[in-house]
Design an enzyme around this catalytic site. Structure first.
Site, mmCIF file in Angstrom:
data_model
loop_
_atom_site.group_PDB
_atom_site.id
_atom_site.type_symbol
_atom_site.label_atom_id
_atom_site.label_comp_id
_atom_site.label_asym_id
_atom_site.label_seq_id
_atom_site.Cartn_x
_atom_site.Cartn_y
_atom_site.Cartn_z
ATOM 1 N NE ARG A 98 3.867 -2.595 3.741
ATOM 2 C CZ ARG A 98 3.155 -1.687 4.393
ATOM 3 N NH1 ARG A 98 2.444 -0.812 3.729
ATOM 4 N NH2 ARG A 98 3.144 -1.657 5.711
ATOM 5 C CE1 TYR A 99 8.104 -4.116 6.449
ATOM 6 C CE2 TYR A 99 5.744 -4.188 6.896
ATOM 7 C CZ TYR A 99 6.947 -3.494 6.886
ATOM 8 O OH TYR A 99 6.997 -2.190 7.333
ATOM 9 N NE ARG A 102 6.546 -7.737 9.637
ATOM 10 C CZ ARG A 102 7.763 -7.562 9.115
ATOM 11 N NH1 ARG A 102 8.413 -8.596 8.615
ATOM 12 N NH2 ARG A 102 8.319 -6.368 9.087
ATOM 13 C CB CYS A 111 -13.627 0.869 14.475
ATOM 14 S SG CYS A 111 -12.244 0.421 13.420
ATOM 15 C CB CYS A 115 -9.167 7.108 15.301
ATOM 16 S SG CYS A 115 -9.279 5.912 16.655
ATOM 17 C CB CYS A 118 -8.657 5.928 10.720
ATOM 18 S SG CYS A 118 -8.612 4.189 10.250
ATOM 19 N NE ARG A 120 -5.358 -1.150 7.505
ATOM 20 C CZ ARG A 120 -4.908 -1.795 8.579
ATOM 21 N NH1 ARG A 120 -5.697 -1.990 9.600
ATOM 22 N NH2 ARG A 120 -3.673 -2.242 8.620
ATOM 23 C CG ASP A 280 0.364 6.093 8.472
ATOM 24 O OD1 ASP A 280 1.601 6.064 8.482
ATOM 25 O OD2 ASP A 280 -0.347 5.159 8.903
ATOM 26 C CG ASP A 317 4.143 1.926 7.661
ATOM 27 O OD1 ASP A 317 4.852 1.517 6.726
ATOM 28 O OD2 ASP A 317 3.366 1.195 8.290
ATOM 29 C CE LYS A 324 4.798 -0.532 11.463
ATOM 30 N NZ LYS A 324 4.289 -1.552 10.504
#
Length: 354
Positions: A98-99, A102, A111, A115, A118, A120, A280, A317, A324
Protein backbone atom coordinates in the site's frame (compact mmCIF):
# COMPACT_ATOMS: atom_id res chain seq x y z
CA UNK A 1 7.29 -30.47 27.28
CA UNK A 2 6.77 -28.01 30.14
CA UNK A 3 5.22 -24.63 30.92
CA UNK A 4 8.30 -22.83 29.61
CA UNK A 5 8.11 -24.60 26.23
CA UNK A 6 6.36 -22.42 23.65
CA UNK A 7 5.13 -25.42 21.70
CA UNK A 8 3.48 -26.77 24.86
CA UNK A 9 1.81 -23.37 25.31
CA UNK A 10 0.41 -23.48 21.77
CA UNK A 11 -0.72 -27.08 22.04
CA UNK A 12 -2.48 -26.42 25.35
CA UNK A 13 -4.33 -23.25 24.39
CA UNK A 14 -7.84 -22.92 25.76
CA UNK A 15 -10.21 -22.76 22.79
CA UNK A 16 -13.69 -23.68 24.09
CA UNK A 17 -16.13 -22.22 26.57
CA UNK A 18 -16.18 -25.50 28.50
CA UNK A 19 -12.41 -25.54 28.95
CA UNK A 20 -12.36 -21.85 29.81
CA UNK A 21 -14.97 -22.31 32.55
CA UNK A 22 -12.70 -24.85 34.20
CA UNK A 23 -10.14 -22.08 34.63
CA UNK A 24 -12.30 -18.98 35.06
CA UNK A 25 -15.77 -18.06 36.35
CA UNK A 26 -17.52 -16.33 33.46
CA UNK A 27 -20.04 -13.54 33.90
CA UNK A 28 -23.58 -14.09 32.55
CA UNK A 29 -22.82 -11.72 29.63
CA UNK A 30 -19.64 -13.63 28.75
CA UNK A 31 -21.47 -16.97 28.81
CA UNK A 32 -24.27 -15.66 26.62
CA UNK A 33 -21.93 -14.04 24.10
CA UNK A 34 -19.30 -16.76 23.82
CA UNK A 35 -20.88 -19.14 21.30
CA UNK A 36 -22.43 -16.51 18.97
CA UNK A 37 -19.14 -14.57 19.01
CA UNK A 38 -17.31 -17.69 17.84
CA UNK A 39 -19.35 -17.60 14.64
CA UNK A 40 -17.54 -14.37 13.75
CA UNK A 41 -14.09 -14.86 15.28
CA UNK A 42 -12.07 -17.67 16.87
CA UNK A 43 -11.18 -17.84 20.54
CA UNK A 44 -7.85 -19.03 21.88
CA UNK A 45 -5.62 -18.12 24.80
CA UNK A 46 -2.35 -19.58 26.04
CA UNK A 47 -2.15 -20.89 29.62
CA UNK A 48 0.52 -18.25 30.26
CA UNK A 49 -1.65 -15.31 29.19
CA UNK A 50 -4.78 -16.68 30.86
CA UNK A 51 -2.87 -16.74 34.13
CA UNK A 52 -2.34 -12.99 33.85
CA UNK A 53 -6.08 -12.41 34.41
CA UNK A 54 -7.19 -11.07 37.80
CA UNK A 55 -9.98 -13.54 38.52
CA UNK A 56 -11.56 -11.27 41.11
CA UNK A 57 -11.94 -8.36 38.67
CA UNK A 58 -14.59 -8.70 35.91
CA UNK A 59 -13.07 -5.57 34.31
CA UNK A 60 -9.52 -6.93 34.33
CA UNK A 61 -7.76 -5.29 31.34
CA UNK A 62 -6.36 -8.60 30.13
CA UNK A 63 -9.70 -10.37 30.50
CA UNK A 64 -11.44 -7.68 28.42
CA UNK A 65 -8.97 -8.14 25.57
CA UNK A 66 -9.60 -11.86 25.11
CA UNK A 67 -13.07 -12.91 26.40
CA UNK A 68 -15.95 -12.41 23.90
CA UNK A 69 -18.57 -9.84 24.90
CA UNK A 70 -21.95 -8.77 23.58
CA UNK A 71 -20.55 -5.70 21.82
CA UNK A 72 -18.79 -7.95 19.31
CA UNK A 73 -22.17 -9.02 17.97
CA UNK A 74 -23.19 -5.47 17.05
CA UNK A 75 -22.05 -4.04 13.75
CA UNK A 76 -22.03 -0.23 13.54
CA UNK A 77 -22.52 1.48 10.13
CA UNK A 78 -18.88 2.60 10.02
CA UNK A 79 -17.47 -0.86 10.79
CA UNK A 80 -16.14 -3.05 7.99
CA UNK A 81 -14.40 -6.42 7.71
CA UNK A 82 -11.25 -5.01 6.08
CA UNK A 83 -10.94 -1.46 7.45
CA UNK A 84 -7.43 -0.88 6.09
CA UNK A 85 -8.26 -2.19 2.59
CA UNK A 86 -5.43 -4.69 2.84
CA UNK A 87 -7.01 -7.03 0.31
CA UNK A 88 -7.37 -4.24 -2.27
CA UNK A 89 -3.61 -3.67 -2.30
CA UNK A 90 -2.64 -7.36 -2.52
CA UNK A 91 -0.67 -8.02 -5.74
CA UNK A 92 0.16 -11.62 -4.71
CA UNK A 93 -1.36 -13.76 -2.00
CA UNK A 94 -0.26 -12.69 1.47
CA UNK A 95 1.37 -9.39 0.42
CA UNK A 96 -0.14 -5.95 0.94
CA UNK A 97 1.77 -3.22 -0.91
CA UNK A 98 0.00 0.00 0.00
CA UNK A 99 2.80 2.40 0.87
CA UNK A 100 5.38 3.21 -1.83
CA UNK A 101 8.51 1.81 -0.16
CA UNK A 102 7.27 -1.03 2.06
CA UNK A 103 5.05 -4.07 2.03
CA UNK A 104 3.46 -6.30 4.66
CA UNK A 105 3.83 -10.05 4.20
CA UNK A 106 1.31 -12.24 6.05
CA UNK A 107 3.13 -15.53 6.54
CA UNK A 108 0.93 -17.07 9.25
CA UNK A 109 -2.77 -17.27 10.11
CA UNK A 110 -2.14 -18.47 13.69
CA UNK A 111 -1.96 -16.31 16.82
CA UNK A 112 -1.20 -17.58 20.31
CA UNK A 113 -4.11 -15.44 21.55
CA UNK A 114 -6.94 -13.95 19.49
CA UNK A 115 -7.53 -10.34 20.57
CA UNK A 116 -11.20 -9.36 20.38
CA UNK A 117 -10.42 -6.01 18.69
CA UNK A 118 -8.21 -7.54 15.97
CA UNK A 119 -8.07 -5.65 12.68
CA UNK A 120 -7.62 -8.94 10.80
CA UNK A 121 -10.30 -11.00 12.51
CA UNK A 122 -11.72 -11.70 9.04
CA UNK A 123 -8.70 -13.87 8.20
CA UNK A 124 -6.65 -14.91 11.23
CA UNK A 125 -7.35 -18.50 12.32
CA UNK A 126 -8.39 -19.35 8.73
CA UNK A 127 -5.77 -21.74 7.26
CA UNK A 128 -6.80 -20.87 3.71
CA UNK A 129 -5.46 -17.36 4.28
CA UNK A 130 -1.90 -18.53 4.85
CA UNK A 131 0.38 -18.55 1.79
CA UNK A 132 1.93 -21.96 1.06
CA UNK A 133 5.56 -22.54 0.10
CA UNK A 134 4.92 -21.98 -3.61
CA UNK A 135 3.20 -18.69 -2.77
CA UNK A 136 6.19 -17.72 -0.62
CA UNK A 137 8.31 -17.94 -3.75
CA UNK A 138 5.85 -15.76 -5.68
CA UNK A 139 6.02 -13.16 -2.91
CA UNK A 140 9.82 -13.25 -2.86
CA UNK A 141 9.89 -12.79 -6.64
CA UNK A 142 7.58 -9.79 -6.27
CA UNK A 143 9.94 -8.26 -3.71
CA UNK A 144 12.96 -8.89 -5.98
CA UNK A 145 11.38 -7.25 -9.02
CA UNK A 146 9.91 -4.21 -7.23
CA UNK A 147 13.01 -2.17 -6.59
CA UNK A 148 11.06 0.68 -4.99
CA UNK A 149 10.61 -1.53 -1.92
CA UNK A 150 12.96 -0.72 0.97
CA UNK A 151 11.27 -2.62 3.80
CA UNK A 152 9.35 -5.88 4.26
CA UNK A 153 7.22 -6.39 7.37
CA UNK A 154 6.57 -10.00 8.39
CA UNK A 155 3.13 -10.22 9.95
CA UNK A 156 0.13 -12.52 10.28
CA UNK A 157 -1.40 -14.02 12.46
CA UNK A 158 1.95 -14.22 14.15
CA UNK A 159 5.07 -14.95 12.10
CA UNK A 160 6.82 -16.44 15.14
CA UNK A 161 4.47 -19.44 15.03
CA UNK A 162 6.72 -20.68 12.23
CA UNK A 163 9.67 -22.92 13.02
CA UNK A 164 13.11 -21.38 13.45
CA UNK A 165 14.25 -23.04 10.21
CA UNK A 166 11.44 -21.38 8.22
CA UNK A 167 12.18 -17.97 9.72
CA UNK A 168 15.89 -18.46 9.01
CA UNK A 169 15.10 -19.26 5.36
CA UNK A 170 12.74 -16.31 4.87
CA UNK A 171 15.06 -13.82 6.54
CA UNK A 172 17.99 -15.10 4.50
CA UNK A 173 16.05 -14.68 1.25
CA UNK A 174 14.89 -11.18 2.17
CA UNK A 175 18.34 -10.10 3.30
CA UNK A 176 19.77 -11.23 -0.05
CA UNK A 177 17.64 -8.72 -1.98
CA UNK A 178 19.96 -5.74 -2.60
CA UNK A 179 17.38 -2.94 -2.59
CA UNK A 180 15.76 -3.96 0.71
CA UNK A 181 17.09 -1.78 3.51
CA UNK A 182 15.43 -3.42 6.52
CA UNK A 183 13.18 -6.24 7.67
CA UNK A 184 10.62 -5.80 10.42
CA UNK A 185 8.76 -8.51 12.36
CA UNK A 186 5.39 -7.88 13.99
CA UNK A 187 4.65 -10.30 16.83
CA UNK A 188 2.50 -10.41 19.95
CA UNK A 189 4.25 -13.53 21.24
CA UNK A 190 6.46 -11.44 23.59
CA UNK A 191 3.17 -10.49 25.33
CA UNK A 192 1.11 -13.66 25.15
CA UNK A 193 3.81 -16.36 24.97
CA UNK A 194 7.25 -14.83 25.72
CA UNK A 195 8.88 -18.27 25.99
CA UNK A 196 8.83 -18.30 22.17
CA UNK A 197 11.91 -16.08 22.35
CA UNK A 198 14.23 -19.03 22.77
CA UNK A 199 18.02 -18.98 22.66
CA UNK A 200 17.88 -20.80 19.32
CA UNK A 201 15.57 -18.14 17.88
CA UNK A 202 17.91 -15.43 19.16
CA UNK A 203 20.76 -17.17 17.32
CA UNK A 204 18.71 -17.13 14.10
CA UNK A 205 17.94 -13.45 14.47
CA UNK A 206 21.57 -12.60 15.27
CA UNK A 207 22.58 -14.12 11.90
CA UNK A 208 20.42 -11.59 10.09
CA UNK A 209 21.36 -8.42 11.96
CA UNK A 210 19.96 -5.80 11.85
CA UNK A 211 16.36 -6.81 12.54
CA UNK A 212 13.49 -4.81 13.98
CA UNK A 213 10.58 -6.23 15.95
CA UNK A 214 7.33 -4.47 16.80
CA UNK A 215 5.33 -6.09 19.57
CA UNK A 216 1.97 -5.22 21.13
CA UNK A 217 1.68 -4.52 24.86
CA UNK A 218 -1.50 -2.65 25.81
CA UNK A 219 -1.34 -2.60 29.61
CA UNK A 220 1.42 -2.63 32.26
CA UNK A 221 -0.02 -5.83 33.77
CA UNK A 222 1.17 -7.65 30.65
CA UNK A 223 4.81 -7.04 31.56
CA UNK A 224 6.02 -9.77 33.90
CA UNK A 225 9.36 -11.04 35.17
CA UNK A 226 9.18 -13.67 32.42
CA UNK A 227 8.58 -10.95 29.84
CA UNK A 228 11.60 -9.05 31.07
CA UNK A 229 13.89 -12.08 30.95
CA UNK A 230 12.91 -13.24 27.48
CA UNK A 231 12.73 -9.78 25.88
CA UNK A 232 16.07 -8.65 27.29
CA UNK A 233 17.67 -11.87 26.03
CA UNK A 234 16.18 -11.21 22.59
CA UNK A 235 17.70 -7.74 22.55
CA UNK A 236 21.12 -8.76 23.89
CA UNK A 237 21.63 -12.17 22.28
CA UNK A 238 19.48 -11.73 19.17
CA UNK A 239 20.65 -8.15 18.59
CA UNK A 240 17.05 -7.16 17.76
CA UNK A 241 15.74 -3.60 18.14
CA UNK A 242 12.29 -3.86 19.74
CA UNK A 243 9.43 -1.35 19.51
CA UNK A 244 5.86 -1.45 20.78
CA UNK A 245 2.52 -0.51 19.29
CA UNK A 246 -0.47 -0.23 21.63
CA UNK A 247 -4.11 0.25 20.75
CA UNK A 248 -6.05 2.83 22.77
CA UNK A 249 -8.85 0.71 24.25
CA UNK A 250 -11.87 1.84 26.26
CA UNK A 251 -11.84 0.54 29.83
CA UNK A 252 -8.40 -1.00 29.36
CA UNK A 253 -5.79 1.72 28.88
CA UNK A 254 -7.69 4.96 28.16
CA UNK A 255 -6.01 6.73 31.06
CA UNK A 256 -2.80 8.73 31.06
CA UNK A 257 -1.54 7.11 34.30
CA UNK A 258 -1.94 3.61 32.86
CA UNK A 259 -0.24 4.56 29.59
CA UNK A 260 2.56 6.33 31.43
CA UNK A 261 3.20 3.25 33.58
CA UNK A 262 3.09 1.01 30.51
CA UNK A 263 5.51 3.15 28.53
CA UNK A 264 8.00 3.55 31.38
CA UNK A 265 7.92 -0.22 32.00
CA UNK A 266 8.56 -0.85 28.31
CA UNK A 267 11.56 1.47 28.27
CA UNK A 268 12.91 -0.23 31.41
CA UNK A 269 13.18 -3.57 29.57
CA UNK A 270 14.55 -2.11 26.34
CA UNK A 271 11.37 -1.62 24.27
CA UNK A 272 10.71 1.76 22.65
CA UNK A 273 7.03 2.88 22.56
CA UNK A 274 6.38 3.42 18.85
CA UNK A 275 2.66 3.78 18.10
CA UNK A 276 -0.50 4.38 20.09
CA UNK A 277 -3.23 3.38 17.63
CA UNK A 278 -6.75 4.69 17.53
CA UNK A 279 -8.84 1.51 17.39
CA UNK A 280 -9.59 0.46 13.80
CA UNK A 281 -13.18 0.48 12.57
CA UNK A 282 -13.41 -3.29 12.32
CA UNK A 283 -16.65 -5.24 12.75
CA UNK A 284 -17.52 -5.70 16.44
CA UNK A 285 -15.00 -3.20 17.86
CA UNK A 286 -17.34 -0.44 19.04
CA UNK A 287 -17.04 -1.31 22.75
CA UNK A 288 -13.29 -0.74 22.54
CA UNK A 289 -13.33 2.62 20.75
CA UNK A 290 -12.19 5.74 22.59
CA UNK A 291 -13.36 9.02 21.01
CA UNK A 292 -10.50 10.75 19.22
CA UNK A 293 -11.07 13.93 21.23
CA UNK A 294 -10.53 11.92 24.43
CA UNK A 295 -7.47 10.27 22.92
CA UNK A 296 -5.90 13.65 22.14
CA UNK A 297 -6.69 14.82 25.68
CA UNK A 298 -4.91 11.76 27.10
CA UNK A 299 -1.99 12.26 24.73
CA UNK A 300 -1.65 15.91 25.80
CA UNK A 301 -1.24 14.71 29.40
CA UNK A 302 1.66 12.48 28.33
CA UNK A 303 3.69 14.70 26.03
CA UNK A 304 5.77 17.18 27.99
CA UNK A 305 4.88 15.66 31.35
CA UNK A 306 6.89 12.48 30.70
CA UNK A 307 10.23 11.64 29.11
CA UNK A 308 10.20 11.97 25.35
CA UNK A 309 11.58 8.48 24.79
CA UNK A 310 8.49 7.04 26.54
CA UNK A 311 6.04 8.80 24.21
CA UNK A 312 4.67 6.90 21.18
CA UNK A 313 3.09 8.54 18.14
CA UNK A 314 -0.71 8.65 18.46
CA UNK A 315 -2.06 7.64 15.05
CA UNK A 316 -5.21 6.74 13.16
CA UNK A 317 -4.99 4.28 10.27
CA UNK A 318 -7.59 5.73 7.92
CA UNK A 319 -10.45 3.40 7.06
CA UNK A 320 -10.44 2.60 3.36
CA UNK A 321 -6.68 2.28 2.97
CA UNK A 322 -5.64 5.91 3.43
CA UNK A 323 -2.69 5.04 5.67
CA UNK A 324 -1.65 6.39 9.05
CA UNK A 325 -2.07 10.02 10.11
CA UNK A 326 -0.77 11.63 13.29
CA UNK A 327 -3.30 12.70 15.94
CA UNK A 328 -1.69 15.40 18.04
CA UNK A 329 -2.67 18.37 20.20
CA UNK A 330 -2.62 21.67 18.31
CA UNK A 331 0.36 23.46 19.85
CA UNK A 332 0.62 26.04 17.06
CA UNK A 333 -2.18 28.53 17.75
CA UNK A 334 -1.76 31.07 14.97
CA UNK A 335 0.60 33.12 12.88
CA UNK A 336 1.17 36.62 14.27
CA UNK A 337 2.62 39.85 12.87
CA UNK A 338 6.08 39.04 14.21
CA UNK A 339 6.12 35.25 14.24
CA UNK A 340 4.01 32.39 15.61
CA UNK A 341 1.99 31.92 18.78
CA UNK A 342 2.38 28.53 20.48
CA UNK A 343 0.78 26.92 23.48
CA UNK A 344 3.04 24.53 25.39
CA UNK A 345 2.14 21.34 27.24
CA UNK A 346 1.12 23.36 30.33
CA UNK A 347 -1.19 25.61 28.34
CA UNK A 348 1.12 28.62 28.56
CA UNK A 349 1.45 30.76 25.43
CA UNK A 350 4.75 31.69 23.80
CA UNK A 351 5.39 33.84 20.74
CA UNK A 352 8.43 33.00 18.65
CA UNK A 353 9.93 34.64 15.59
CA UNK A 354 9.83 33.40 12.01
Amino acid sequence: MTWSDWKWQLQNRITTCKDLEEKLTLTPEEKESFVPALEEFSFAVTPYYLERIDQKNPNCPIRKQIIPRAGELTKKPNEVEDPLAEERYMPVKGVTHRYPDRAIWYISHVCAVYCRFCTRKRKVSDPEETPNRKEWEKALEYFRTHTELREIILSGGDPLTHADSSLDYLLGELKSIPHLNQVRIHSRHPVTMPMRLTEDLCDVFAKHFPLYMVTHFNHPNEITDETKMYVMRLIKKGHVSVFNQSVLLSGINDDEKILSELNYKLISIGIKPYYLHQCDEVFGSSDFVVPIERGIEIYRKLRGFHSGITIPNYVKDLTGGGGKVLLTPDYLQKKTKDGYLFQNYLGDEYEVGH
